[in-house]
Design a protein around this motif. Structure first.
Motif, PDB file in Angstrom:
ATOM      1  N   ARG A   1      13.297   7.374 -15.197  1.00 45.25           N
ATOM      2  CA  ARG A   1      13.323   7.423 -13.733  1.00 45.25           C
ATOM      3  C   ARG A   1      14.030   8.703 -13.319  1.00 45.25           C
ATOM      4  NH1 ARG A   1      13.260   2.291 -15.045  1.00 45.25           N
ATOM      5  NH2 ARG A   1      12.660   0.603 -13.677  1.00 45.25           N
ATOM      6  N   VAL A   2      13.413   9.436 -12.388  1.00 41.09           N
ATOM      7  CA  VAL A   2      14.004  10.669 -11.880  1.00 41.09           C
ATOM      8  C   VAL A   2      13.996  10.605 -10.360  1.00 41.09           C
ATOM      9  CG1 VAL A   2      13.876  13.186 -11.809  1.00 41.09           C
ATOM     10  CG2 VAL A   2      13.178  11.967 -13.885  1.00 41.09           C
ATOM     11  N   LEU A   3      15.173  10.545  -9.754  1.00 43.67           N
ATOM     12  CA  LEU A   3      15.297  10.602  -8.302  1.00 43.67           C
ATOM     13  C   LEU A   3      15.686  12.022  -7.943  1.00 43.67           C
ATOM     14  CD1 LEU A   3      15.602   7.542  -8.956  1.00 43.67           C
ATOM     15  CD2 LEU A   3      17.010   7.405  -6.900  1.00 43.67           C
ATOM     16  N   THR A   4      14.864  12.690  -7.128  1.00 44.62           N
ATOM     17  CA  THR A   4      15.097  14.086  -6.787  1.00 44.62           C
ATOM     18  C   THR A   4      15.894  14.252  -5.499  1.00 44.62           C
ATOM     19  OG1 THR A   4      12.988  14.233  -5.615  1.00 44.62           O
ATOM     20  CG2 THR A   4      12.987  14.785  -7.975  1.00 44.62           C
TER      21      THR A   4
ATOM     22  N   TYR B   1      19.200  12.444 -10.056  1.00 44.52           N
ATOM     23  CA  TYR B   1      19.627  11.231 -10.755  1.00 44.52           C
ATOM     24  C   TYR B   1      18.555  10.927 -11.803  1.00 44.52           C
ATOM     25  CZ  TYR B   1      20.301   6.259 -11.652  1.00 44.52           C
ATOM     26  OH  TYR B   1      20.486   5.052 -12.260  1.00 44.52           O
ATOM     27  N   VAL B   2      18.961  10.726 -13.050  1.00 43.53           N
ATOM     28  CA  VAL B   2      18.006  10.447 -14.125  1.00 43.53           C
ATOM     29  C   VAL B   2      18.505   9.252 -14.932  1.00 43.53           C
ATOM     30  CG1 VAL B   2      16.850  11.355 -16.178  1.00 43.53           C
ATOM     31  CG2 VAL B   2      17.352  12.883 -14.263  1.00 43.53           C
ATOM     32  N   GLN B   3      17.564   8.346 -15.227  1.00 45.55           N
ATOM     33  CA  GLN B   3      17.863   7.175 -16.049  1.00 45.55           C
ATOM     34  C   GLN B   3      16.759   7.070 -17.097  1.00 45.55           C
ATOM     35  OE1 GLN B   3      18.161   3.620 -13.731  1.00 45.55           O
ATOM     36  NE2 GLN B   3      18.311   2.288 -15.510  1.00 45.55           N
ATOM     37  N   ALA B   4      17.126   6.834 -18.363  1.00 38.82           N
ATOM     38  CA  ALA B   4      16.145   6.735 -19.441  1.00 38.82           C
ATOM     39  C   ALA B   4      16.675   5.847 -20.550  1.00 38.82           C
ATOM     40  CB  ALA B   4      15.827   8.119 -19.997  1.00 38.82           C
ATOM     41  N   THR B   5      15.742   5.292 -21.317  1.00 40.57           N
ATOM     42  CA  THR B   5      16.103   4.554 -22.512  1.00 40.57           C
ATOM     43  C   THR B   5      15.768   5.438 -23.701  1.00 40.57           C
ATOM     44  OG1 THR B   5      15.652   2.450 -21.427  1.00 40.57           O
ATOM     45  CG2 THR B   5      15.702   2.442 -23.845  1.00 40.57           C
ATOM     46  N   VAL B   6      16.768   5.675 -24.554  1.00 42.09           N
ATOM     47  CA  VAL B   6      16.599   6.531 -25.733  1.00 42.09           C
ATOM     48  C   VAL B   6      17.135   5.771 -26.939  1.00 42.09           C
ATOM     49  CG1 VAL B   6      17.147   8.755 -26.789  1.00 42.09           C
ATOM     50  CG2 VAL B   6      16.882   8.590 -24.300  1.00 42.09           C
TER      51      VAL B   6
ATOM     52  N   MET C   1      22.137   7.398 -18.425  1.00 40.40           N
ATOM     53  CA  MET C   1      21.923   7.870 -17.070  1.00 40.40           C
ATOM     54  C   MET C   1      22.776   9.094 -16.786  1.00 40.40           C
ATOM     55  SD  MET C   1      23.462   5.652 -13.919  1.00 40.40           S
ATOM     56  CE  MET C   1      23.825   4.192 -14.832  1.00 40.40           C
ATOM     57  N   SER C   2      22.249   9.929 -15.906  1.00 36.93           N
ATOM     58  CA  SER C   2      22.989  11.076 -15.392  1.00 36.93           C
ATOM     59  C   SER C   2      22.984  10.931 -13.876  1.00 36.93           C
ATOM     60  CB  SER C   2      22.311  12.382 -15.808  1.00 36.93           C
ATOM     61  OG  SER C   2      22.971  13.471 -15.216  1.00 36.93           O
ATOM     62  N   HIS C   3      24.160  10.677 -13.341  1.00 36.24           N
ATOM     63  CA  HIS C   3      24.290  10.386 -11.904  1.00 36.24           C
ATOM     64  C   HIS C   3      25.121  11.479 -11.245  1.00 36.24           C
ATOM     65  CE1 HIS C   3      25.563   8.389  -8.237  1.00 36.24           C
ATOM     66  NE2 HIS C   3      24.595   7.532  -8.434  1.00 36.24           N
ATOM     67  N   PRO C   4      24.557  12.186 -10.237  1.00 35.91           N
ATOM     68  CA  PRO C   4      25.358  13.220  -9.557  1.00 35.91           C
ATOM     69  C   PRO C   4      26.550  12.591  -8.847  1.00 35.91           C
ATOM     70  CG  PRO C   4      23.251  12.890  -8.433  1.00 35.91           C
ATOM     71  CD  PRO C   4      23.226  12.046  -9.670  1.00 35.91           C
ATOM     72  N   VAL C   5      27.727  13.126  -9.097  1.00 38.66           N
ATOM     73  CA  VAL C   5      28.973  12.583  -8.542  1.00 38.66           C
ATOM     74  C   VAL C   5      28.926  12.531  -7.021  1.00 38.66           C
ATOM     75  CG1 VAL C   5      31.465  12.960  -8.361  1.00 38.66           C
ATOM     76  CG2 VAL C   5      30.295  13.340 -10.524  1.00 38.66           C
ATOM     77  N   GLU C   6      28.405  13.583  -6.399  1.00 40.35           N
ATOM     78  CA  GLU C   6      28.368  13.668  -4.940  1.00 40.35           C
ATOM     79  C   GLU C   6      27.153  12.970  -4.343  1.00 40.35           C
ATOM     80  OE1 GLU C   6      30.181  15.717  -2.532  1.00 40.35           O
ATOM     81  OE2 GLU C   6      31.767  15.843  -4.006  1.00 40.35           O
ATOM     82  N   GLY C   7      26.337  12.323  -5.154  1.00 38.56           N
ATOM     83  CA  GLY C   7      25.090  11.791  -4.631  1.00 38.56           C
ATOM     84  C   GLY C   7      24.174  12.962  -4.310  1.00 38.56           C
ATOM     85  N   PHE C   8      23.522  12.905  -3.187  1.00 35.82           N
ATOM     86  CA  PHE C   8      22.630  13.995  -2.794  1.00 35.82           C
ATOM     87  C   PHE C   8      23.184  14.750  -1.583  1.00 35.82           C
ATOM     88  CE2 PHE C   8      19.697  11.141  -5.093  1.00 35.82           C
ATOM     89  CZ  PHE C   8      19.328  12.027  -6.080  1.00 35.82           C
ATOM     90  N   SER C   9      24.478  15.014  -1.614  1.00 36.84           N
ATOM     91  CA  SER C   9      25.122  15.782  -0.545  1.00 36.84           C
ATOM     92  C   SER C   9      26.250  16.605  -1.146  1.00 36.84           C
ATOM     93  CB  SER C   9      25.660  14.834   0.528  1.00 36.84           C
ATOM     94  OG  SER C   9      26.646  13.998  -0.044  1.00 36.84           O
ATOM     95  N   GLY C  10      26.995  17.274  -0.312  1.00 38.92           N
ATOM     96  CA  GLY C  10      28.164  18.010  -0.784  1.00 38.92           C
ATOM     97  C   GLY C  10      27.827  19.128  -1.745  1.00 38.92           C
TER      98      GLY C  10
ATOM     99  N   VAL D   1      21.037  16.876 -18.174  1.00 36.87           N
ATOM    100  CA  VAL D   1      19.965  17.165 -17.216  1.00 36.87           C
ATOM    101  C   VAL D   1      20.209  18.549 -16.628  1.00 36.87           C
ATOM    102  CG1 VAL D   1      18.868  16.456 -15.062  1.00 36.87           C
ATOM    103  CG2 VAL D   1      19.771  14.721 -16.632  1.00 36.87           C
ATOM    104  N   ARG D   2      19.173  19.377 -16.702  1.00 34.64           N
ATOM    105  CA  ARG D   2      19.262  20.723 -16.126  1.00 34.64           C
ATOM    106  C   ARG D   2      18.006  21.000 -15.322  1.00 34.64           C
ATOM    107  NH1 ARG D   2      23.441  23.780 -19.224  1.00 34.64           N
ATOM    108  NH2 ARG D   2      24.196  22.211 -20.656  1.00 34.64           N
ATOM    109  N   VAL D   3      18.185  21.674 -14.192  1.00 37.99           N
ATOM    110  CA  VAL D   3      17.055  22.042 -13.354  1.00 37.99           C
ATOM    111  C   VAL D   3      16.911  23.559 -13.422  1.00 37.99           C
ATOM    112  CG1 VAL D   3      16.112  22.066 -11.023  1.00 37.99           C
ATOM    113  CG2 VAL D   3      17.404  20.072 -11.822  1.00 37.99           C
TER     114      VAL D   3
END
Length: 148
Positions: free
Chosen positions: A65-68, A99-104, A110-119, A142-144
């Protein structure tokens, strides 16, 4: 009369605190700016992004799952094999840390941005991007990066 000694009387005998010269000047400039008519406040609108997802690791990822942004996500990816790239997917906004969630290998990561989608996680400009995923020492990295 000296501005630093001005008091304003309000109903029931309450007083507003003394205005200093600096705060009075800031207040006056704010009133002028708001009443100027040609001052326009704008909120940046999100821009569209074309997003590819790449597994840079050595293990397959499932249920990815990838939330952009707070209102966009890439459709659920059942399996992303090592070295595989999927996409492009169109989203209205992509932030620098999605935000990325995966089963490996049976572990949910999961990789969750600390600030959410702000800041400190700003939306990126319109364009093409690649979300690069890799698992190292049990941590989902996770890298963009700009994409093709």
């Amino acid at each position: 009369m000296h501005l630093s000694n001005v008091y304003a009387n309000v109903d029931m005998g309450y007083h507003i605190a003394t205005l200093t010269r600096r705060s009075f000047a800031v207040l006056a400039l704010g009133v002028l700016a708001c009443s100027a008519g040609d001052v326009e406040l704008t909120v940046p609108s999100p821009s569209s992004a074309s997003v590819r997802v790449t597994n840079d690791g050595t293990a397959a990822m499932s249920e990815l799952r990838v939330l952009t942004s707070d209102r966009d996500s890439i459709p659920l990816i059942a399996t992303l094999n090592a070295g595989q790239t999927l996409g492009p997917f169109q989203v209205s906004a992509l932030h620098s840390a999605p935000y990325v969630q995966a089963t490996v290998q049976g572990r949910e990561l999961m990789s969750h941005p600390v600030e959410g989608f702000s800041g400190f996680n700003p939306a990126l400009a319109a364009g093409a991007y690649v979300v690069r995923l890799r698992v190292a020492d049990g941590i989902l990295d996770v890298r963009v990066a700009p994409g093709p």
